[in-house]
Design a protein around this motif. Structure first.
Motif, PDB file in Angstrom:
ATOM      1  N   GLY A 173      46.599  44.466  42.652  1.00 50.05           N
ATOM      2  CA  GLY A 173      46.408  43.772  41.415  1.00 50.05           C
ATOM      3  C   GLY A 173      47.737  43.381  40.924  1.00 50.05           C
ATOM      4  N   ALA A 174      48.784  44.279  41.112  1.00 46.99           N
ATOM      5  CA  ALA A 174      50.357  43.944  40.490  1.00 46.99           C
ATOM      6  C   ALA A 174      50.746  43.048  40.984  1.00 46.99           C
ATOM      7  CB  ALA A 174      51.209  45.220  40.824  1.00 46.99           C
ATOM      8  N   GLY A 194      51.748  35.064  36.856  1.00 46.25           N
ATOM      9  CA  GLY A 194      52.932  34.696  35.769  1.00 46.25           C
ATOM     10  C   GLY A 194      53.847  33.690  36.323  1.00 46.25           C
ATOM     11  N   SER A 205      49.178  40.137  42.368  1.00 47.61           N
ATOM     12  CA  SER A 205      48.219  38.973  41.616  1.00 47.61           C
ATOM     13  C   SER A 205      48.860  38.830  40.232  1.00 47.61           C
ATOM     14  CB  SER A 205      46.735  39.472  41.738  1.00 47.61           C
ATOM     15  OG  SER A 205      46.321  39.670  43.111  1.00 47.61           O
ATOM     16  N   VAL A 206      49.065  39.718  39.612  1.00 50.40           N
ATOM     17  CA  VAL A 206      49.532  39.612  38.240  1.00 50.40           C
ATOM     18  C   VAL A 206      51.048  38.974  38.126  1.00 50.40           C
ATOM     19  CG1 VAL A 206      50.460  40.524  35.791  1.00 50.40           C
ATOM     20  CG2 VAL A 206      48.230  41.141  37.225  1.00 50.40           C
TER      21      VAL A 206
END
Length: 325
Positions: free
Chosen positions: A301-302, A309, A304-305
């Motif tokens: 998830g990190a 960005g 993907s974020v």
């Protein structure tokens, strides 16, 4: 007699630092670099390792001999990268302290003396760097805020100092060029990782600290670091990023690591992996490989974020470029 075998050098209380310069196609700059190293009274030897240059690096380096017997120029049969070249230089070091000097950087007068004032306090003694752009004379501190007093850093703090934290920035501690107590390297058989063409300094410093070395960071003492658009540190290939990321897994196998050290290594691994996945995403888009592009988002998830960005930043940049000036 080889300068390394000269017993008078090993007993001289002033000349206590061996300086290794790995050089590749550095004819334009290495003369100034060697001159600045030989000008330090504490220099025991300057060991230039030419990494199979295609220019006049060897001739220029040899011509800088000042007659003191402290300059040695070695030549690699093939280009093997900075780690291999530095390791060859380390193999012939004999002074109590060792350091590296890049072939386009210089020492200002008094740098080694200033660092050696702290010889009883640490095994790695590093100063804040002074940065100059290629072709410019003006310098500026690399770290922000600049180092204003001696600071002892443990392994976890050093590793964290190599991690980008968004708006908070980082100190880029992997760029430091410390004096390193040679006995520490010998005792633990620490050398630069031959496979690394990016982050080899980070890996060696981290390994030395995880094995019990002590690092002291002091205010700028006179290492002038030259920023070049074509430097290896500015050209992060996918393979280089992958190997830098994976070196943290190797470091994590060192016995006896603390929870803080393991967390720092994992955080650094994740930080480099985010950069790697961004590069992989860019290449996948260029190839119009939808499957490979989607795979970059599946890491975590990190990641993907982070990728979302970066994509938003890129979109904003393109819009701004499209606007009339």
């Amino acid at each position: 007699m080889s300068i390394v075998d000269d017993p008078s050098r090993r007993t001289d209380p002033i000349r206590t630092v061996d300086i290794v310069i790995a050089a590749y196609n550095a004819a334009a700059t290495i003369g100034e670099t060697i001159k600045s190293a030989l000008a330090q009274p504490e220099t025991a030897s300057v060991i230039v390792v030419d990494d199979s240059s295609r220019d006049d690096t060897v001739a220029v380096a040899t011509a800088r001999d000042d007659g003191t017997g402290r300059l040695q120029v070695l030549r690699q049969d093939r280009n093997g990268g900075p780690s291999r070249a530095r390791n060859r230089g380390i193999a012939v070091c004999s002074a109590p302290w060792f350091t590296v000097l890049d072939a386009d950087d210089v020492f200002l007068p008094g740098r080694l003396a200033a660092l050696l004032q702290h010889a009883d306090e640490a095994d790695l003694i590093a100063d804040d760097l002074l940065v100059r752009d290629e072709g410019a004379a003006e310098t500026r501190p690399m770290f922000f805020p600049p180092v204003d007093r001696p600071q002892a850093l443990d392994a976890a703090a050093f590793i964290n100092g190599n991690i980008s934290h968004g708006a908070k920035g980082r100190r880029d501690l992997g760029f430091i060029k410390p004096l390193i107590r040679r006995e520490l390297l010998v005792r633990h058989a620490v050398r630069f990782d031959d496979a690394l063409w990016l982050g080899e300094d980070y890996e060696l410093y981290t390994r030395a600290l995880l094995l019990g070395g002590r690092l002291l960071l002091v205010p700028a003492a006179g290492y002038v670091y030259t920023v070049r658009p074509t430097s290896l540190s500015g050209e992060h290939t996918i393979d280089a990023l992958r190997m830098l990321r994976d070196c943290d897994q190797g470091l994590a196998t060192i016995p006896g690591l603390t929870t803080a050290q393991r967390k720092a290594l994992d955080d650094h691994y994740q930080s480099v992996d985010r950069r790697l996945q961004w590069r992989l995403l860019i290449e996948a888009v260029k190839r119009r490989d939808a499957k490979a592009a989607v795979a970059t988002f599946s890491r975590s998830g990190a990641v993907s974020v982070f990728l979302v960005g970066m994509l938003l930043q890129e979109a904003v940049r393109r819009v701004r470029l499209a606007l009339p000036s």
